[in-house]
Design a protein around this motif. Structure first.
Motif, PDB file in Angstrom:
ATOM      1  N   VAL A  11     -16.279  36.908  69.136  1.00 46.71           N
ATOM      2  CA  VAL A  11     -14.918  36.810  68.611  1.00 46.71           C
ATOM      3  C   VAL A  11     -13.983  36.293  69.700  1.00 46.71           C
ATOM      4  O   VAL A  11     -13.905  36.851  70.801  1.00 46.71           O
ATOM      5  CB  VAL A  11     -14.429  38.182  68.096  1.00 46.71           C
ATOM      6  N   TYR A  12     -13.301  35.205  69.380  1.00 49.04           N
ATOM      7  CA  TYR A  12     -12.233  34.678  70.230  1.00 49.04           C
ATOM      8  C   TYR A  12     -10.922  35.034  69.543  1.00 49.04           C
ATOM      9  O   TYR A  12     -10.605  34.484  68.485  1.00 49.04           O
ATOM     10  CB  TYR A  12     -12.366  33.168  70.408  1.00 49.04           C
ATOM     11  N   THR A  13     -10.171  35.932  70.127  1.00 51.32           N
ATOM     12  CA  THR A  13      -8.984  36.452  69.445  1.00 51.32           C
ATOM     13  C   THR A  13      -7.790  35.516  69.498  1.00 51.32           C
ATOM     14  O   THR A  13      -6.776  35.774  68.858  1.00 51.32           O
ATOM     15  CB  THR A  13      -8.560  37.801  70.058  1.00 51.32           C
ATOM     16  N   GLY A  14      -7.902  34.437  70.247  1.00 49.82           N
ATOM     17  CA  GLY A  14      -6.763  33.585  70.530  1.00 49.82           C
ATOM     18  C   GLY A  14      -6.180  33.901  71.890  1.00 49.82           C
ATOM     19  O   GLY A  14      -5.411  33.125  72.449  1.00 49.82           O
ATOM     20  N   ILE A  15      -6.594  35.064  72.429  1.00 51.82           N
ATOM     21  CA  ILE A  15      -6.136  35.523  73.746  1.00 51.82           C
ATOM     22  C   ILE A  15      -7.320  35.731  74.680  1.00 51.82           C
ATOM     23  O   ILE A  15      -7.295  35.369  75.849  1.00 51.82           O
ATOM     24  CB  ILE A  15      -5.336  36.834  73.620  1.00 51.82           C
ATOM     25  N   THR A  16      -8.386  36.310  74.138  1.00 48.63           N
ATOM     26  CA  THR A  16      -9.546  36.642  74.957  1.00 48.63           C
ATOM     27  C   THR A  16     -10.815  36.490  74.136  1.00 48.63           C
ATOM     28  O   THR A  16     -10.778  36.236  72.925  1.00 48.63           O
ATOM     29  CB  THR A  16      -9.420  38.074  75.507  1.00 48.63           C
ATOM     30  N   LYS A  17     -11.948  36.685  74.801  1.00 49.60           N
ATOM     31  CA  LYS A  17     -13.264  36.578  74.181  1.00 49.60           C
ATOM     32  C   LYS A  17     -13.909  37.952  74.140  1.00 49.60           C
ATOM     33  O   LYS A  17     -13.864  38.696  75.132  1.00 49.60           O
ATOM     34  CB  LYS A  17     -14.126  35.611  74.990  1.00 49.60           C
ATOM     35  N   VAL A  18     -14.505  38.296  72.992  1.00 50.77           N
ATOM     36  CA  VAL A  18     -15.169  39.591  72.840  1.00 50.77           C
ATOM     37  C   VAL A  18     -16.589  39.338  72.334  1.00 50.77           C
ATOM     38  O   VAL A  18     -16.790  38.879  71.206  1.00 50.77           O
ATOM     39  CB  VAL A  18     -14.418  40.523  71.855  1.00 50.77           C
ATOM     40  N   GLU A  19     -17.573  39.621  73.177  1.00 52.51           N
ATOM     41  CA  GLU A  19     -18.970  39.412  72.806  1.00 52.51           C
ATOM     42  C   GLU A  19     -19.433  40.496  71.826  1.00 52.51           C
ATOM     43  O   GLU A  19     -18.942  41.623  71.836  1.00 52.51           O
ATOM     44  CB  GLU A  19     -19.854  39.459  74.053  1.00 52.51           C
ATOM     45  N   LYS A  20     -20.400  40.136  70.979  1.00 54.66           N
ATOM     46  CA  LYS A  20     -21.051  41.085  70.068  1.00 54.66           C
ATOM     47  C   LYS A  20     -20.014  41.982  69.406  1.00 54.66           C
ATOM     48  O   LYS A  20     -19.960  43.189  69.636  1.00 54.66           O
ATOM     49  CB  LYS A  20     -22.091  41.916  70.816  1.00 54.66           C
ATOM     50  N   SER A  21     -19.230  41.363  68.555  1.00 44.99           N
ATOM     51  CA  SER A  21     -18.081  42.062  67.994  1.00 44.99           C
ATOM     52  C   SER A  21     -17.992  41.823  66.496  1.00 44.99           C
ATOM     53  O   SER A  21     -18.764  41.056  65.911  1.00 44.99           O
ATOM     54  CB  SER A  21     -16.807  41.596  68.706  1.00 44.99           C
ATOM     55  N   ALA A  22     -17.005  42.495  65.876  1.00 49.84           N
ATOM     56  CA  ALA A  22     -16.801  42.410  64.435  1.00 49.84           C
ATOM     57  C   ALA A  22     -15.313  42.427  64.132  1.00 49.84           C
ATOM     58  O   ALA A  22     -14.503  42.933  64.907  1.00 49.84           O
ATOM     59  CB  ALA A  22     -17.495  43.576  63.731  1.00 49.84           C
ATOM     60  N   VAL A  23     -14.965  41.850  62.983  1.00 51.56           N
ATOM     61  CA  VAL A  23     -13.574  41.809  62.524  1.00 51.56           C
ATOM     62  C   VAL A  23     -13.505  42.444  61.145  1.00 51.56           C
ATOM     63  O   VAL A  23     -14.272  42.084  60.246  1.00 51.56           O
ATOM     64  CB  VAL A  23     -13.041  40.368  62.459  1.00 51.56           C
ATOM     65  N   LEU A  24     -12.592  43.374  60.984  1.00 55.86           N
ATOM     66  CA  LEU A  24     -12.358  44.037  59.704  1.00 55.86           C
ATOM     67  C   LEU A  24     -11.110  43.451  59.063  1.00 55.86           C
ATOM     68  O   LEU A  24     -10.042  43.398  59.689  1.00 55.86           O
ATOM     69  CB  LEU A  24     -12.201  45.547  59.893  1.00 55.86           C
ATOM     70  N   ILE A  25     -11.241  43.028  57.805  1.00 58.42           N
ATOM     71  CA  ILE A  25     -10.136  42.466  57.037  1.00 58.42           C
ATOM     72  C   ILE A  25      -9.846  43.395  55.864  1.00 58.42           C
ATOM     73  O   ILE A  25     -10.765  43.777  55.129  1.00 58.42           O
ATOM     74  CB  ILE A  25     -10.496  41.064  56.511  1.00 58.42           C
TER      75      ILE A  25
END
Length: 391
Positions: A11-25
């Motif tokens: 996940v690239y949040t637009g600010i930083t990078k997060v490996e092996k991650s998930a996004v909840l919508i």
């Protein structure tokens, strides 16, 4: 409640990078970004839709603040249907927000483009129309590019007020030449209306750009292109933008409009959130046809990947898509995090939408792109709804 989880991703949040991650919508908004470990510990319930992304990139939806057309549709068609077709086509490339951009043309066509672009707002099912970008007509014929000089105008406040009225107040950004007479009056008007002014198609000296900055010109149009170059006795418009870190700039990252070595110089001088990737794409971009037209002139797509006018072989404009611009920046040596910022958080911040979009932060719109490792779009969500899904 409508809940979606995109997991097993980088996940690239637009600010930083997060490996092996998930996004909840949840209900069209970003609800959370969390680790894969936390995902495996959660019980979302049967009603939650889970998508295993198998290591793909998840980014904020891309934002193109300078685009004239796509897939054979353009702002110069002067129809709501053409703008909506652009909206639909953009989601094929991970774009979730854009500013239909209107170039100088005959008065009735310029006004028709404004009314059509504004009239499409709220009707789109694809990329969200953020508002209009007027690329002129208050620009300098000395730096016309392929624009038609007869349609460029001196600053006319009555005309500007008519543009604003025709757009229903939905002008987000406007390209102007800072050196034109009465520019300060225009700048003050635009500041009061929340319109971001950007210097472009301009022969402004360094001192004229400084005066423009004082009046509120804070951004610049397709940096290095159609603007006064730097000289050791007059830094010019290019020099002003490089010298002043607070000034932001558009960049067409196709490697042709600006040489990759110059792009490397730019990123040494400007932070990622001060550089805004754009396409400046013309109507035939992505179109497969024998006869291509842009700005009402016949063009062809050259081996260099950009459009040329048939009649004189002059460069007519870009055939870039924004996902390819991001991929190119990575190829030119920019980090993925910074390249993604330039196409997401940066344009959102420059245009004043950073509290709604441009980053994967809880509470923001769930405008999301899913890319493979070559930045081909696999899925695009606008406010939590899939507009493209190949996952």
């Amino acid at each position: 409640m409508n809940r979606i989880v995109l997991y097993n991703a980088t996940v690239y949040t637009g600010i930083t990078k997060v490996e092996k991650s998930a996004v909840l919508i949840e209900d069209g908004l970003i609800a959370d970004v969390f680790s894969q470990k936390r995902f495996e510990q959660k019980n979302f319930g049967a009603s939650t839709k889970l998508y295993d992304l198998e290591g793909a990139y998840v980014t904020p939806g891309l934002i193109d603040t300078h685009i004239h057309g796509l897939h054979g549709y353009g702002t110069d068609d002067c129809t709501i249907e053409a703008i909506l077709a652009m909206s639909d086509a953009l989601t094929e490339y991970g774009v979730t927000g854009f500013c239909p951009t209107i170039y100088p043309q005959a008065d009735e066509n310029f006004m028709g483009s404004i009314k059509a672009s504004a009239g499409a707002m709220g009707k789109e099912k694809g990329a969200h129309i953020l508002g209009l970008h007027l690329e002129g007509p208050f620009i300098n014929p000395e730096k016309k590019g392929v624009q038609i000089p007869e349609h460029m105008k001196s600053v006319d406040m009555d005309l500007m007020r008519s543009f604003y009225k025709a757009a229903g107040g939905n002008i987000v950004n406007m390209t102007v030449a800072p050196e034109l007479k009465n520019m300060r009056e225009l700048a003050i008007y635009c500041s009061r209306k929340g319109i971001t002014l950007q210097a472009g198609h301009s022969n402004a000296t360094y001192d004229q750009m400084r005066e423009g900055m004082e009046a509120g010109i804070t951004h610049s149009t397709h940096f290095f292109n159609a603007m006064r170059s730097m000289h050791h006795r007059d830094p010019g418009l290019v020099g002003a933008i490089l010298i002043h870190p607070e000034l932001t700039c558009e960049l067409i990252a196709d490697g042709e409009h600006v040489h990759p070595a110059i792009i490397q110089l730019l990123v040494k001088e400007k932070a990622a959130d001060k550089i805004c990737l754009v396409t400046d794409a013309l109507k035939p971009t992505g179109q497969k046809a024998k006869c291509l037209f842009a700005n009402n002139e016949e063009v062809y797509l050259g081996e260099d990947g950009i459009f040329h006018r048939v009649k004189d072989d002059v460069i007519a404009g870009s055939a870039l898509t924004l996902n390819r611009g991001v991929a190119n920046m990575v190829e030119f040596g920019v980090s993925r995090t910074d390249a993604i910022t330039m196409a997401t958080l940066s344009p959102a911040g420059i245009m004043g939408f950073e509290h709604q979009m441009g980053s994967l932060i809880p509470g923001r719109f769930a405008n999301i792109a899913v890319f493979d490792h070559e930045f081909n779009a696999k899925a695009t969500l606008v406010r939590g709804q899939f507009c493209k899904k190949d996952i």
